[in-house]
Motif scaffolding. Sequence first.
Motif, PDB file in Angstrom:
ATOM      1  N   LEU A 184       8.615  -8.470   3.955  1.00  0.00           N
ATOM      2  CA  LEU A 184       8.098  -7.102   4.013  1.00  0.00           C
ATOM      3  C   LEU A 184       7.290  -6.872   5.285  1.00  0.00           C
ATOM      4  CD1 LEU A 184       6.873  -6.587   0.320  1.00  0.00           C
ATOM      5  CD2 LEU A 184       8.933  -5.635   1.388  1.00  0.00           C
ATOM      6  N   PRO A 185       7.303  -5.650   5.830  1.00  0.00           N
ATOM      7  CA  PRO A 185       6.452  -5.330   6.985  1.00  0.00           C
ATOM      8  C   PRO A 185       4.982  -5.528   6.624  1.00  0.00           C
ATOM      9  CG  PRO A 185       8.055  -3.580   6.573  1.00  0.00           C
ATOM     10  CD  PRO A 185       8.113  -4.499   5.390  1.00  0.00           C
ATOM     11  N   GLN A 186       4.198  -5.993   7.590  1.00  0.00           N
ATOM     12  CA  GLN A 186       2.780  -6.249   7.339  1.00  0.00           C
ATOM     13  C   GLN A 186       1.918  -5.260   8.120  1.00  0.00           C
ATOM     14  OE1 GLN A 186       1.714 -10.403   7.687  1.00  0.00           O
ATOM     15  NE2 GLN A 186       3.359 -11.051   6.332  1.00  0.00           N
ATOM     16  N   HIS A 187       0.824  -4.881   7.490  1.00  0.00           N
ATOM     17  CA  HIS A 187      -0.062  -3.865   8.042  1.00  0.00           C
ATOM     18  C   HIS A 187      -1.479  -4.452   8.112  1.00  0.00           C
ATOM     19  CE1 HIS A 187       3.238  -1.078   7.078  1.00  0.00           C
ATOM     20  NE2 HIS A 187       3.307  -1.743   5.933  1.00  0.00           N
ATOM     21  N   THR A 198       0.836  -1.109   1.125  1.00  0.00           N
ATOM     22  CA  THR A 198       0.914   0.129   1.899  1.00  0.00           C
ATOM     23  C   THR A 198       0.047   1.240   1.320  1.00  0.00           C
ATOM     24  OG1 THR A 198       2.865   0.825   0.633  1.00  0.00           O
ATOM     25  CG2 THR A 198       3.252  -0.385   2.686  1.00  0.00           C
ATOM     26  N   ALA A 236       1.000 -12.476   3.477  1.00  0.00           N
ATOM     27  CA  ALA A 236       2.023 -11.521   3.055  1.00  0.00           C
ATOM     28  C   ALA A 236       1.567 -10.717   1.843  1.00  0.00           C
ATOM     29  CB  ALA A 236       3.328 -12.248   2.742  1.00  0.00           C
ATOM     30  N   TYR A 246      -1.225  -8.215   3.419  1.00  0.00           N
ATOM     31  CA  TYR A 246      -0.875  -7.329   4.524  1.00  0.00           C
ATOM     32  C   TYR A 246       0.350  -6.471   4.244  1.00  0.00           C
ATOM     33  CZ  TYR A 246      -3.976 -10.521   7.153  1.00  0.00           C
ATOM     34  OH  TYR A 246      -5.032 -11.280   7.590  1.00  0.00           O
ATOM     35  N   SER A 247       1.115  -6.803   3.191  1.00  0.00           N
ATOM     36  CA  SER A 247       2.305  -6.008   2.885  1.00  0.00           C
ATOM     37  C   SER A 247       1.986  -4.760   2.063  1.00  0.00           C
ATOM     38  CB  SER A 247       3.332  -6.861   2.128  1.00  0.00           C
ATOM     39  OG  SER A 247       2.805  -7.268   0.869  1.00  0.00           O
ATOM     40  N   LEU A 250       8.918 -10.977  -0.637  1.00  0.00           N
ATOM     41  CA  LEU A 250       7.560 -10.660  -0.178  1.00  0.00           C
ATOM     42  C   LEU A 250       7.356 -11.020   1.295  1.00  0.00           C
ATOM     43  CD1 LEU A 250       4.609  -9.804  -0.932  1.00  0.00           C
ATOM     44  CD2 LEU A 250       4.184 -12.211  -1.426  1.00  0.00           C
TER      45      LEU A 250
END
Length: 479
Positions: free
Chosen positions: A454-457, A185, A179, A182-183, A451
């Motif tokens: 949150l969306p992960q990328h 941005t 997290a 990958y969170s 945390l």
Amino acid sequence: MKYISTRGGMEPAPYSAILLEGLATDGGLVVPETVPQVSAEQIEAWRSLDYADLATEILSLYATDIPRDDLARMCRAAYSADNFVDEAIVPVSPLAGPDTGISLVGLSEGPTLAFKDMAMQFLGQALEYALEKNDRALNIIGATSGDTGSAAEYALRGKHGIAVFMLSPQGRMSEFQRAQMYSLTDDNIHNIAVAGVFDDCQNLVKALSGDLEFKRAHELGTVNSINLGRISAQMVYYFWAWLRTTDAVAEAERAAFEVSFTVPSGNFGNILSGHLAKAMGLPIRRLVLAANENNVLDEFFRTGVYTPRTAAETHATSSPSMDISKASNLERFVFDLLGRDPERLAAAWRELDETGSIDFSADLPRFEAEFGFQSGTSTHADRVATIRSVFEGSGVLIDPHTADGVKVAREYAEPGVPMLVLETAKPAKFPDIVLEATGERVGMPEHLAGLLELPQHVTEMDDDEAELRDFIATRAVHR
């Protein structure tokens, strides 16, 4: 101060240049031409300094091409109250009960709650400085088994002229670690989850870093512990911990007062910094390496035989940041062991490539007598028992990697010799094993609340060098 390669094929280069290279240009690792020496009087004169000023003093011995005022400004920015929660930056906390004589060196007060912040916050400042001075861009390619990645990304996010390509093994990090990385941005941060283990990620980094044409075309650099900038910054807390431990020692006895350090170790970078601090003149008695079930380094320091394991033989453990079976930084120690002779090192590494093992057992007595190294292994059961016993005896919660350190430290603690265990991370990063050991649920730090939601990328990728090359080539930044 100039820097050379362990393999002898690089022209001596200044500190700011090797920061940008990572690996040496001949594929070796960068080392100082000579290790600077400090006297007992010099160390004593540093006693009243705060952490940022101590970092300036020690790093000025290595970064001799950087004006002192610039270096001091970078250290002050790196080790600030904005980045570190504890006023001391690195608190040294004695344990109690049966662990009296053992202290924790608190290295997890930074933004990602892990010891990697200690070096990475400085490296972020130093890299941006060097790039601006040389009108260059830098594309960082790194591999992480857990904490290096987040520390690098938090130190370099939004930095001008820098992009980060961070490789991590799919499914091998904790939920918290994933997290954190990958969170993010930021446009300059690229997370890549590789199908494999950490060693596969590290091999990809080495392959691309060793391809000089690709490296130069895309201005690649590294922030793994193969980058000597991190190793040099990590030396600071060895001096700091010694100074804080000896504050209560009679002044006449301080100069030769020895302490020992136990270091949870995966890629051998953290304990290598202790090796260099000892070589500089810091009174260190023992450097104790603590391994988990991936105990290739423990076997090496016990037997003198180095036999890295394959990816398939690398265990997934409850101290995942140490799930490494081929430690890159060991090359720097072997270079010293072999009299800093590149030809002997090359011969040893050829033997390793041809046979999968290399035997240094003839030098085994020197490991402890000359260099102070000893080692031990910790298992999941050991970690659980150690987390529980430290909590019951001292009221302190520790993470599983630090537990590996405490377990092994107990085996080597000596009366009258303080044993300092380098803390690795906050226990909040590994709540499952803490719950198993103590029944306590570790809450998320207030500033990180939410945390995990949150969306992960992240880009998932096979262990495929060609695919990684294409990914980097289309996203690299340039001046």
